[in-house]
Design a protein around this motif. Structure first.
Motif, mmCIF file in Angstrom:
data_model
loop_
_atom_site.group_PDB
_atom_site.id
_atom_site.type_symbol
_atom_site.label_atom_id
_atom_site.label_comp_id
_atom_site.label_asym_id
_atom_site.label_seq_id
_atom_site.Cartn_x
_atom_site.Cartn_y
_atom_site.Cartn_z
ATOM 1 N N GLY A 79 0.776 -1.225 0.000
ATOM 2 C CA GLY A 79 0.000 0.000 0.000
ATOM 3 C C GLY A 79 0.809 1.277 0.000
ATOM 4 N N GLN A 80 2.119 1.191 0.305
ATOM 5 C CA GLN A 80 2.921 2.413 0.375
ATOM 6 C C GLN A 80 3.134 3.085 -0.987
ATOM 7 O OE1 GLN A 80 4.335 4.373 3.111
ATOM 8 N NE2 GLN A 80 2.449 3.325 3.720
ATOM 9 N N PRO A 81 3.465 2.351 -2.037
ATOM 10 C CA PRO A 81 3.601 3.031 -3.328
ATOM 11 C C PRO A 81 2.332 3.787 -3.730
ATOM 12 C CG PRO A 81 4.588 0.862 -3.447
ATOM 13 C CD PRO A 81 3.862 0.925 -2.127
ATOM 14 N N GLU A 82 1.187 3.153 -3.516
ATOM 15 C CA GLU A 82 -0.076 3.804 -3.872
ATOM 16 C C GLU A 82 -0.307 5.049 -3.018
ATOM 17 O OE1 GLU A 82 -0.090 -0.458 -4.959
ATOM 18 O OE2 GLU A 82 0.359 0.621 -3.096
ATOM 19 N N ALA A 83 0.014 4.966 -1.712
ATOM 20 C CA ALA A 83 -0.176 6.103 -0.818
ATOM 21 C C ALA A 83 0.728 7.272 -1.198
ATOM 22 C CB ALA A 83 0.092 5.683 0.628
ATOM 23 N N ILE A 84 1.964 6.951 -1.594
ATOM 24 C CA ILE A 84 2.904 8.003 -1.986
ATOM 25 C C ILE A 84 2.411 8.738 -3.224
ATOM 26 C CG2 ILE A 84 5.217 8.400 -2.936
ATOM 27 C CD1 ILE A 84 6.116 6.074 -1.069
ATOM 28 N N LEU A 95 13.491 -4.102 -7.795
ATOM 29 C CA LEU A 95 12.766 -4.456 -9.019
ATOM 30 C C LEU A 95 11.256 -4.292 -8.903
ATOM 31 C CD1 LEU A 95 12.817 -5.579 -11.883
ATOM 32 C CD2 LEU A 95 12.922 -7.890 -10.908
ATOM 33 N N LEU A 96 10.677 -4.736 -7.805
ATOM 34 C CA LEU A 96 9.220 -4.723 -7.706
ATOM 35 C C LEU A 96 8.655 -3.361 -7.328
ATOM 36 C CD1 LEU A 96 8.536 -8.189 -6.045
ATOM 37 C CD2 LEU A 96 8.730 -7.598 -8.469
ATOM 38 N N VAL A 97 9.365 -2.602 -6.518
ATOM 39 C CA VAL A 97 8.864 -1.273 -6.147
ATOM 40 C C VAL A 97 8.706 -0.352 -7.360
ATOM 41 C CG1 VAL A 97 9.485 0.857 -4.937
ATOM 42 C CG2 VAL A 97 9.508 -1.319 -3.717
ATOM 43 N N PRO A 98 9.673 -0.290 -8.291
ATOM 44 C CA PRO A 98 9.438 0.519 -9.488
ATOM 45 C C PRO A 98 8.177 0.112 -10.244
ATOM 46 C CG PRO A 98 11.760 0.003 -9.323
ATOM 47 C CD PRO A 98 11.071 -0.805 -8.260
ATOM 48 N N ALA A 99 7.910 -1.190 -10.326
ATOM 49 C CA ALA A 99 6.704 -1.648 -11.010
ATOM 50 C C ALA A 99 5.450 -1.211 -10.258
ATOM 51 C CB ALA A 99 6.735 -3.167 -11.152
ATOM 52 N N ALA A 100 5.500 -1.272 -8.923
ATOM 53 C CA ALA A 100 4.352 -0.863 -8.115
ATOM 54 C C ALA A 100 4.089 0.633 -8.248
ATOM 55 C CB ALA A 100 4.581 -1.232 -6.651
ATOM 56 N N LEU A 101 5.136 1.432 -8.239
ATOM 57 C CA LEU A 101 4.974 2.869 -8.384
ATOM 58 C C LEU A 101 4.400 3.228 -9.747
ATOM 59 C CD1 LEU A 101 8.256 4.147 -6.712
ATOM 60 C CD2 LEU A 101 5.938 4.593 -5.907
ATOM 61 N N LEU A 102 4.892 2.561 -10.787
ATOM 62 C CA LEU A 102 4.375 2.836 -12.121
ATOM 63 C C LEU A 102 2.895 2.485 -12.206
ATOM 64 C CD1 LEU A 102 4.683 3.657 -15.049
ATOM 65 C CD2 LEU A 102 5.452 1.328 -15.565
ATOM 66 N N TRP A 137 13.087 -4.679 -17.485
ATOM 67 C CA TRP A 137 11.810 -4.013 -17.189
ATOM 68 C C TRP A 137 11.759 -2.656 -17.877
ATOM 69 C CZ3 TRP A 137 10.697 0.548 -14.477
ATOM 70 C CH2 TRP A 137 9.351 0.738 -14.125
ATOM 71 N N THR A 138 12.874 -1.938 -17.871
ATOM 72 C CA THR A 138 12.953 -0.630 -18.522
ATOM 73 C C THR A 138 12.634 -0.744 -20.003
ATOM 74 O OG1 THR A 138 14.553 0.233 -16.920
ATOM 75 C CG2 THR A 138 14.545 1.239 -19.106
ATOM 76 N N ARG A 139 13.230 -1.716 -20.667
ATOM 77 C CA ARG A 139 12.967 -1.904 -22.096
ATOM 78 C C ARG A 139 11.521 -2.303 -22.346
ATOM 79 N NH1 ARG A 139 17.264 -5.816 -24.669
ATOM 80 N NH2 ARG A 139 16.160 -5.135 -26.547
ATOM 81 N N GLY A 140 11.011 -3.211 -21.510
ATOM 82 C CA GLY A 140 9.643 -3.668 -21.702
ATOM 83 C C GLY A 140 8.632 -2.561 -21.502
ATOM 84 N N MET A 141 8.811 -1.758 -20.457
ATOM 85 C CA MET A 141 7.876 -0.665 -20.210
ATOM 86 C C MET A 141 7.992 0.429 -21.266
ATOM 87 S SD MET A 141 5.968 -1.564 -17.747
ATOM 88 C CE MET A 141 6.164 -3.210 -18.498
ATOM 89 N N ALA A 142 9.210 0.643 -21.778
ATOM 90 C CA ALA A 142 9.372 1.618 -22.857
ATOM 91 C C ALA A 142 8.556 1.205 -24.079
ATOM 92 C CB ALA A 142 10.851 1.746 -23.220
ATOM 93 N N LYS A 143 8.575 -0.076 -24.380
ATOM 94 C CA LYS A 143 7.813 -0.575 -25.526
ATOM 95 C C LYS A 143 6.317 -0.436 -25.298
ATOM 96 C CE LYS A 143 7.542 -4.602 -28.579
ATOM 97 N NZ LYS A 143 8.102 -5.953 -28.849
ATOM 98 N N GLU A 144 5.871 -0.744 -24.071
ATOM 99 C CA GLU A 144 4.441 -0.689 -23.791
ATOM 100 C C GLU A 144 3.911 0.734 -23.673
ATOM 101 O OE1 GLU A 144 2.915 -3.216 -20.749
ATOM 102 O OE2 GLU A 144 4.316 -4.851 -21.173
ATOM 103 N N LEU A 145 4.727 1.637 -23.137
ATOM 104 C CA LEU A 145 4.256 2.991 -22.874
ATOM 105 C C LEU A 145 4.589 3.984 -23.978
ATOM 106 C CD1 LEU A 145 5.128 3.229 -19.074
ATOM 107 C CD2 LEU A 145 2.899 2.849 -20.109
#
Length: 233
Positions: free
Chosen positions: A57-62, A104-111, A152-160
């Motif tokens: 819940g912290q990434p969402e709260a931030i 690794l997982l926190v960046p995904a949660a924040l995004l 993850w950076t490459r994958g998200m760049a492609k998706e976004l």
């Protein structure tokens, strides 16, 4: 000063340098956990947030706090990270999970939490490491977490990309953190193996982050920029 940036782990070292650089023309929120921010990291346009990013819940709260205060979010800098020894002779599931979780997982949660607020022109910049390609002895899980972050950076760049959102990373070389400098003999060893002939400074990484987060890098996405001074060329 219209753009808003979030920097994780922004109270010391590389994170602090990034906060101090971006605050010149961004409103900046930054997280901290164990290192209380210096009083100079205060004032209008700055929002320190104490948080354990790995807690549910912290990434969402931030993200909710930042958007409520500043009204938008344009740049996320995933700087918070964990380096911990993981020798092959001693498998500690808790240690391994802690590294993978924060790196690794926190960046995904924040995004995921930020997706409803990101608009074309937004940028994600993550702090990777040269250890993603140069495996560190007795800390391979750390290197693996950063290698995963690069993918993850490459994958998200492609998706976004179709939405006009860029995703890149910076891979620092040997950086001397003022709050925790390396021993002189180790610093000398790094310098000997670096083409530029000096060890890196947090400001070197902050400048690279600024570039990748800016409109000057509008046609750059999915890249991991090595800022190493030519380490081990």
């Amino acid at each position: 000063m219209d753009k808003v940036a979030l920097v994780t782990g922004g109270a010391r070292g590389i994170g602090r340098a990034i906060v101090e650089d971006l605050r010149r023309d961004h409103r900046v929120a930054f997280t901290w956990l164990s290192t209380e921010p210096d009083p100079v990291l205060a004032g209008e346009g700055l929002q320190p947030i104490r948080s354990d990013l790995t807690q549910d819940g912290q990434p969402e709260a931030i993200i909710r706090d930042v958007v409520e205060r500043f009204g938008r979010l344009d740049v996320i800098v995933n700087n918070a990270g964990l380096v911990r020894s993981t020798p092959k002779e001693n498998f500690d599931r808790e240690d391994h999970r802690a590294i993978l979780d924060l790196n690794l997982l926190v960046p995904a949660a924040l995004l995921a939490a930020t997706m409803p607020h990101l608009k074309p022109g937004a940028a994600i910049v993550s702090i990777s490491s040269m250890n993603a390609v140069l495996p560190p002895k007795d800390a391979v899980i750390y290197g693996a977490s950063k290698a995963g972050l690069n993918l993850w950076t490459r994958g998200m760049a492609k998706e976004l990309g179709p939405q006009g959102i860029r995703v890149n990373a910076v891979a620092p070389g040997a950086i001397n953190i003022p709050e925790d400098p390396r021993p002189e003999d180790l610093t000398a060893l790094f310098v000997e193996n670096t083409a530029i002939g000096r060890i890196g400074r947090p400001e070197d990484i902050a400048k690279a982050v600024r570039f990748l987060a800016s409109d000057d890098a509008a046609f750059i996405t999915g890249e991991t920029l090595a800022v190493t001074g030519g380490y081990r060329l």
